[in-house]
Design a protein around this motif. Structure first.
Motif, PDB file in Angstrom:
ATOM      1  N   VAL A   1     -43.687  17.075  37.952  1.00  0.00           N
ATOM      2  CA  VAL A   1     -44.297  15.809  37.525  1.00  0.00           C
ATOM      3  C   VAL A   1     -43.274  14.828  36.973  1.00  0.00           C
ATOM      4  O   VAL A   1     -43.658  13.765  36.481  1.00  0.00           O
ATOM      5  CB  VAL A   1     -45.398  16.073  36.469  1.00  0.00           C
ATOM      6  CG1 VAL A   1     -46.503  16.919  37.062  1.00  0.00           C
ATOM      7  CG2 VAL A   1     -44.832  16.725  35.216  1.00  0.00           C
ATOM      8  N   ARG A   2     -41.990  15.162  37.048  1.00  0.00           N
ATOM      9  CA  ARG A   2     -40.987  14.212  36.591  1.00  0.00           C
ATOM     10  C   ARG A   2     -41.112  12.906  37.368  1.00  0.00           C
ATOM     11  O   ARG A   2     -41.279  12.896  38.588  1.00  0.00           O
ATOM     12  CB  ARG A   2     -39.588  14.787  36.793  1.00  0.00           C
ATOM     13  CG  ARG A   2     -39.230  15.950  35.878  1.00  0.00           C
ATOM     14  CD  ARG A   2     -39.081  15.509  34.443  1.00  0.00           C
ATOM     15  NE  ARG A   2     -38.675  16.627  33.597  1.00  0.00           N
ATOM     16  CZ  ARG A   2     -38.840  16.650  32.291  1.00  0.00           C
ATOM     17  NH1 ARG A   2     -39.388  15.615  31.683  1.00  0.00           N
ATOM     18  NH2 ARG A   2     -38.449  17.684  31.581  1.00  0.00           N
ATOM     19  N   GLU A   3     -40.993  11.811  36.644  1.00  0.00           N
ATOM     20  CA  GLU A   3     -41.174  10.488  37.246  1.00  0.00           C
ATOM     21  C   GLU A   3     -40.185  10.238  38.380  1.00  0.00           C
ATOM     22  O   GLU A   3     -40.554   9.729  39.445  1.00  0.00           O
ATOM     23  CB  GLU A   3     -41.010   9.420  36.161  1.00  0.00           C
ATOM     24  CG  GLU A   3     -41.124   7.995  36.681  1.00  0.00           C
ATOM     25  CD  GLU A   3     -40.821   6.967  35.605  1.00  0.00           C
ATOM     26  OE1 GLU A   3     -40.532   5.815  35.969  1.00  0.00           O
ATOM     27  OE2 GLU A   3     -40.844   7.329  34.413  1.00  0.00           O
ATOM     28  N   TYR A   4     -38.926  10.618  38.169  1.00  0.00           N
ATOM     29  CA  TYR A   4     -37.927  10.285  39.195  1.00  0.00           C
ATOM     30  C   TYR A   4     -38.130  11.120  40.457  1.00  0.00           C
ATOM     31  O   TYR A   4     -37.822  10.665  41.561  1.00  0.00           O
ATOM     32  CB  TYR A   4     -36.519  10.437  38.615  1.00  0.00           C
ATOM     33  CG  TYR A   4     -35.803  11.735  38.898  1.00  0.00           C
ATOM     34  CD1 TYR A   4     -34.867  11.817  39.916  1.00  0.00           C
ATOM     35  CD2 TYR A   4     -36.037  12.885  38.134  1.00  0.00           C
ATOM     36  CE1 TYR A   4     -34.184  12.990  40.174  1.00  0.00           C
ATOM     37  CE2 TYR A   4     -35.360  14.059  38.381  1.00  0.00           C
ATOM     38  CZ  TYR A   4     -34.431  14.106  39.398  1.00  0.00           C
ATOM     39  OH  TYR A   4     -33.757  15.274  39.646  1.00  0.00           O
ATOM     40  N   ARG A   5     -38.674  12.325  40.310  1.00  0.00           N
ATOM     41  CA  ARG A   5     -38.930  13.129  41.512  1.00  0.00           C
ATOM     42  C   ARG A   5     -40.070  12.531  42.331  1.00  0.00           C
ATOM     43  O   ARG A   5     -40.018  12.509  43.561  1.00  0.00           O
ATOM     44  CB  ARG A   5     -39.242  14.571  41.120  1.00  0.00           C
ATOM     45  CG  ARG A   5     -38.036  15.370  40.720  1.00  0.00           C
ATOM     46  CD  ARG A   5     -38.250  16.865  40.794  1.00  0.00           C
ATOM     47  NE  ARG A   5     -37.012  17.534  40.425  1.00  0.00           N
ATOM     48  CZ  ARG A   5     -36.686  17.867  39.175  1.00  0.00           C
ATOM     49  NH1 ARG A   5     -37.547  17.618  38.190  1.00  0.00           N
ATOM     50  NH2 ARG A   5     -35.535  18.432  38.907  1.00  0.00           N
ATOM     51  N   LYS A   6     -41.107  12.083  41.652  1.00  0.00           N
ATOM     52  CA  LYS A   6     -42.206  11.458  42.383  1.00  0.00           C
ATOM     53  C   LYS A   6     -41.762  10.155  43.030  1.00  0.00           C
ATOM     54  O   LYS A   6     -42.251   9.782  44.105  1.00  0.00           O
ATOM     55  CB  LYS A   6     -43.385  11.216  41.424  1.00  0.00           C
ATOM     56  CG  LYS A   6     -44.035  12.510  40.921  1.00  0.00           C
ATOM     57  CD  LYS A   6     -45.311  12.253  40.149  1.00  0.00           C
ATOM     58  CE  LYS A   6     -45.044  11.607  38.820  1.00  0.00           C
ATOM     59  NZ  LYS A   6     -46.289  11.451  38.010  1.00  0.00           N
ATOM     60  N   LYS A   7     -40.822   9.474  42.394  1.00  0.00           N
ATOM     61  CA  LYS A   7     -40.376   8.175  42.893  1.00  0.00           C
ATOM     62  C   LYS A   7     -39.424   8.306  44.085  1.00  0.00           C
ATOM     63  O   LYS A   7     -39.518   7.540  45.056  1.00  0.00           O
ATOM     64  CB  LYS A   7     -39.682   7.409  41.757  1.00  0.00           C
ATOM     65  CG  LYS A   7     -39.222   6.018  42.141  1.00  0.00           C
ATOM     66  CD  LYS A   7     -38.650   5.295  40.926  1.00  0.00           C
ATOM     67  CE  LYS A   7     -38.233   3.877  41.269  1.00  0.00           C
ATOM     68  NZ  LYS A   7     -37.699   3.161  40.069  1.00  0.00           N
ATOM     69  N   TYR A   8     -38.520   9.273  44.023  1.00  0.00           N
ATOM     70  CA  TYR A   8     -37.478   9.363  45.039  1.00  0.00           C
ATOM     71  C   TYR A   8     -37.702  10.475  46.060  1.00  0.00           C
ATOM     72  O   TYR A   8     -36.909  10.619  46.999  1.00  0.00           O
ATOM     73  CB  TYR A   8     -36.121   9.568  44.374  1.00  0.00           C
ATOM     74  CG  TYR A   8     -35.716   8.435  43.466  1.00  0.00           C
ATOM     75  CD1 TYR A   8     -35.569   7.147  43.954  1.00  0.00           C
ATOM     76  CD2 TYR A   8     -35.492   8.652  42.114  1.00  0.00           C
ATOM     77  CE1 TYR A   8     -35.207   6.101  43.121  1.00  0.00           C
ATOM     78  CE2 TYR A   8     -35.117   7.618  41.265  1.00  0.00           C
ATOM     79  CZ  TYR A   8     -34.981   6.337  41.774  1.00  0.00           C
ATOM     80  OH  TYR A   8     -34.618   5.305  40.947  1.00  0.00           O
ATOM     81  N   LYS A   9     -38.747  11.280  45.921  1.00  0.00           N
ATOM     82  CA  LYS A   9     -39.023  12.322  46.900  1.00  0.00           C
ATOM     83  C   LYS A   9     -39.379  11.667  48.244  1.00  0.00           C
ATOM     84  O   LYS A   9     -40.151  10.715  48.299  1.00  0.00           O
ATOM     85  CB  LYS A   9     -40.161  13.215  46.427  1.00  0.00           C
ATOM     86  CG  LYS A   9     -40.494  14.355  47.376  1.00  0.00           C
ATOM     87  CD  LYS A   9     -41.617  15.213  46.834  1.00  0.00           C
ATOM     88  CE  LYS A   9     -41.930  16.355  47.784  1.00  0.00           C
ATOM     89  NZ  LYS A   9     -43.024  17.229  47.274  1.00  0.00           N
ATOM     90  N   ASN A  10     -38.802  12.191  49.308  1.00  0.00           N
ATOM     91  CA  ASN A  10     -39.044  11.664  50.656  1.00  0.00           C
ATOM     92  C   ASN A  10     -38.683  10.182  50.763  1.00  0.00           C
ATOM     93  O   ASN A  10     -39.331   9.424  51.494  1.00  0.00           O
ATOM     94  CB  ASN A  10     -40.499  11.881  51.080  1.00  0.00           C
ATOM     95  CG  ASN A  10     -40.882  13.346  51.105  1.00  0.00           C
ATOM     96  OD1 ASN A  10     -40.076  14.196  51.459  1.00  0.00           O
ATOM     97  ND2 ASN A  10     -42.114  13.637  50.714  1.00  0.00           N
ATOM     98  N   ASP A  11     -37.649   9.767  50.036  1.00  0.00           N
ATOM     99  CA  ASP A  11     -37.197   8.375  50.060  1.00  0.00           C
ATOM    100  C   ASP A  11     -36.571   8.073  51.424  1.00  0.00           C
ATOM    101  O   ASP A  11     -35.533   8.639  51.791  1.00  0.00           O
ATOM    102  CB  ASP A  11     -36.181   8.151  48.936  1.00  0.00           C
ATOM    103  CG  ASP A  11     -35.727   6.705  48.849  1.00  0.00           C
ATOM    104  OD1 ASP A  11     -36.299   5.857  49.563  1.00  0.00           O
ATOM    105  OD2 ASP A  11     -34.797   6.423  48.075  1.00  0.00           O
ATOM    106  N   ILE A  12     -37.201   7.197  52.186  1.00  0.00           N
ATOM    107  CA  ILE A  12     -36.720   6.892  53.529  1.00  0.00           C
ATOM    108  C   ILE A  12     -35.361   6.198  53.502  1.00  0.00           C
ATOM    109  O   ILE A  12     -34.556   6.320  54.430  1.00  0.00           O
ATOM    110  CB  ILE A  12     -37.767   6.039  54.286  1.00  0.00           C
ATOM    111  CG1 ILE A  12     -37.423   6.009  55.775  1.00  0.00           C
ATOM    112  CG2 ILE A  12     -37.857   4.638  53.696  1.00  0.00           C
ATOM    113  CD1 ILE A  12     -38.507   5.381  56.623  1.00  0.00           C
TER     114      ILE A  12
END
Length: 569
Positions: free
Chosen positions: A201-212
């Protein structure tokens, strides 16, 4: 006054650190204070591996403390490990957000940037940061002409980060692990943080996961910073780069390629990529299995015909070490891997799910393919590691021994081990056959004793492996009460280890799988291993020494390491 030779002082310090680093570091520090030469040797060893920042080293005036300048020349391997909880604090710790929801901008990175040019021995740099590394840091890294190993681990990257790369700068090793790539290999040890809810649930993981956008940046780092004409070791997620893009470049000296993430899709052929890597000796395809996918085809559908680019499956004959996951389609592959010395077949899936390994029938097909690819007596395979979904029996061990007679290390792991009603009645023998004076008496006893007959089946199965030194096997034992203070489960495995070590003269280490409790409702597969110590008088006496727990840190697959604090406990 006679001075101490620098090589002698260095060896003295290394020995002291091996003995006392984990128990009494003051011994090493006192040794370092004896004279200047020993102090220099001690500093070069103690500060070869460092990490920064340290959450307990700071003050209000100067902020985060950095290492003294006198230590910088001793750094060889540096880890930038920025705590992932700092950006989510209110207000952010040691960083700023310039507007609500904006990116986290760390403070005091300039201290590291200033120090990098003075790290004259720096050869390896590892980043794990919950933010985009600033361009100033990357530019400083490319000015370190001694740097040969660069790793980005769960660190977001973007095309705007591309640094200025001097012509004389090149890397031997490059690893790019995307944000939130978390896999489970089998059901054994894994990174303890994957058991924590906060990891997901870390914010940066949700934000940058699967970053195109990370895909374009990966290409830039790989080809502009890494420079394919120099790279010897590459670890890359297939989620960040396609096989087609990789095969558009030549990799003349690449020895090891590790692909993680998920099996690439599209019409590109793996053989076309391998054709651009004439020096490749090790290939690890460690993809996580996805539900419903057929898996990556390692060979064209119309094999043995060449690919559209004219590349033949015989290219696989250059590989000496191959590791594949259950997300790979292995049909006919082992017809062509004629030079393999190491093989690992693993079960991998995304956390927090549990993988399903290959069945016994699939393992049998692989062994049959290996027999087609080369005559059994010409097999070069010395290390084999297999994860299997079915229980092991002597027939499987015998088949492996027949097809791989030169094995020095064998590991068969049951994915999801459990004690219980064994396939064979594995019970303790009231009269050990090793106590009988003659082989004929022992054989007679084994034929009449059910317990010893079972042991004989397994030891006979391994008999053709005259070079076998290390054995890990998932033999199923009866279910014991884990709360029993006498630990009968341990005694049963030790008895079996004693028996196999006595029947396999080359054996130096033997281990058995068991199910380990790691929490109230959590279990994982583990190994109870013993080193075999034999008497030097040739009388055949031996003793066992229990080894500590070990595991394979991803993406390592060949040699297990001691299970330290990073492994789940």
């Amino acid at each position: 006054m006679t001075s101490i030779d620098s090589d002698v002082s260095y060896a003295l310090v290394k020995e002291a650190i091996v003995l006392y680093k984990t128990s009494d570091l003051d011994v090493v520090l006192n040794l370092a204070s004896t004279c200047h030469i020993i102090r220099q040797a001690a500093l070069s060893v103690l500060f070869a591996d460092v990490h920064w920042p340290h959450s307990n080293k700071h003050d209000e005036e100067s902020g985060l403390h950095f290492f003294p300048a006198t230590l910088w020349p001793y750094f060889k391997r540096f880890q930038l490990l920025w705590p992932e909880d700092w950006p989510e604090a209110t207000p952010p710790r040691w960083g700023d957000r310039y507007y609500f929801g904006g990116d986290y901008n760390p403070r005091h990175i300039d201290k590291l940037v200033t120090a990098l040019p003075a790290m004259s021995a720096l050869s390896c740099f590892y980043l794990s940061c919950p933010f985009y590394p600033p361009n100033s840091l990357l530019n400083a890294l490319t000015q370190c002409h001694t740097l040969r190993d660069l790793s980005f681990h769960e660190t977001p990257i973007s095309i705007s980060m591309s640094p200025r790369v001097p012509t004389e700068f090149h890397l031997d090793r490059l690893a790019i692990v995307p944000v939130a790539e978390a896999v489970r290999v089998g059901e054994g040890h894994f990174d303890a943080r994957y058991t924590e809810h906060t990891y997901y649930v870390r914010e940066y993981r949700k934000k940058y996961k699967n970053d195109i956008l990370a895909r374009r940046a990966t290409t830039a780092f790989l080809f502009e910073v890494g420079k394919t004409e120099y790279l010897r070791h590459v670890q890359l997620s297939a989620d960040l780069c396609t096989l087609q893009v990789l095969s558009e470049h030549q990799w003349p000296v690449l020895d090891t390629l590790i692909l993680t993430g998920h099996a690439p899709r599209g019409s590109s052929e793996l053989l076309d990529l391998l054709a651009t890597m004439p020096a490749l000796k090790e290939l690890r395809l460690l993809f996580a299995k996805m539900k419903g996918e057929s898996g990556l085809r390692l060979l064209p559908e119309d094999v043995p015909s060449p690919t559209a680019r004219g590349n033949s499956p015989t290219i696989l004959g250059q590989l000496k070490r191959l590791a594949v996951s259950n997300a790979c389609n292995l049909n006919n592959v082992f017809h062509y891997t004629t030079a393999l010395e190491r093989l690992a077949i693993l079960a991998i899936i995304d956390q927090p799910r549990v993988p399903i390994a290959l069945s016994r029938a699939e393992i049998d097909r692989i062994l049959a393919d290996m027999a087609v690819g080369q005559r059994m007596e010409e097999s070069r395979l010395t290390r084999l590691r297999i994860m299997i979904e079915d229980k092991v029996n002597p027939d499987l061990c015998s088949a492996i021994a027949v097809h791989c007679p030169h094995l020095e290390a064998l590991e068969i792991e049951l994915c999801g081990y459990h004690d219980g009603k064994s396939i064979h009645a594995w019970v303790s023998c009231p009269s050990s056959p090793s106590s009988y004076p003659s082989s004929s008496t022992r054989n007679s006893h084994s034929r009449s004793c059910p317990a010893c007959a079972v042991k004989e089946e397994f030891s006979d199965a391994f008999a053709p492996m005259v070079f076998l030194r290390e054995l890990r096997i998932c033999i199923q034992f009866p279910e014991f009460d884990e709360m029993d203070a006498y630990e009968p489960w341990r005694a049963a495995r030790m008895e079996c280890a004693q028996f196999l070590a006595g029947r396999i003269p080359s054996l130096q280490r033997v281990g058995f799988e068991f199910r380990k409790r790691t929490g109230t409702h959590r279990f994982e597969d583990s190994w109870l291993e013993f080193d075999v110590e034999r008497d030097g008088d040739g009388a055949g006496g031996l003793s066992l020494r229990e080894c500590g727990p070990s595991w394979y840190p991803f993406p390592d697959v060949w040699i297990p390491v001691s299970a330290g604090p990073i492994a789940s406990q």
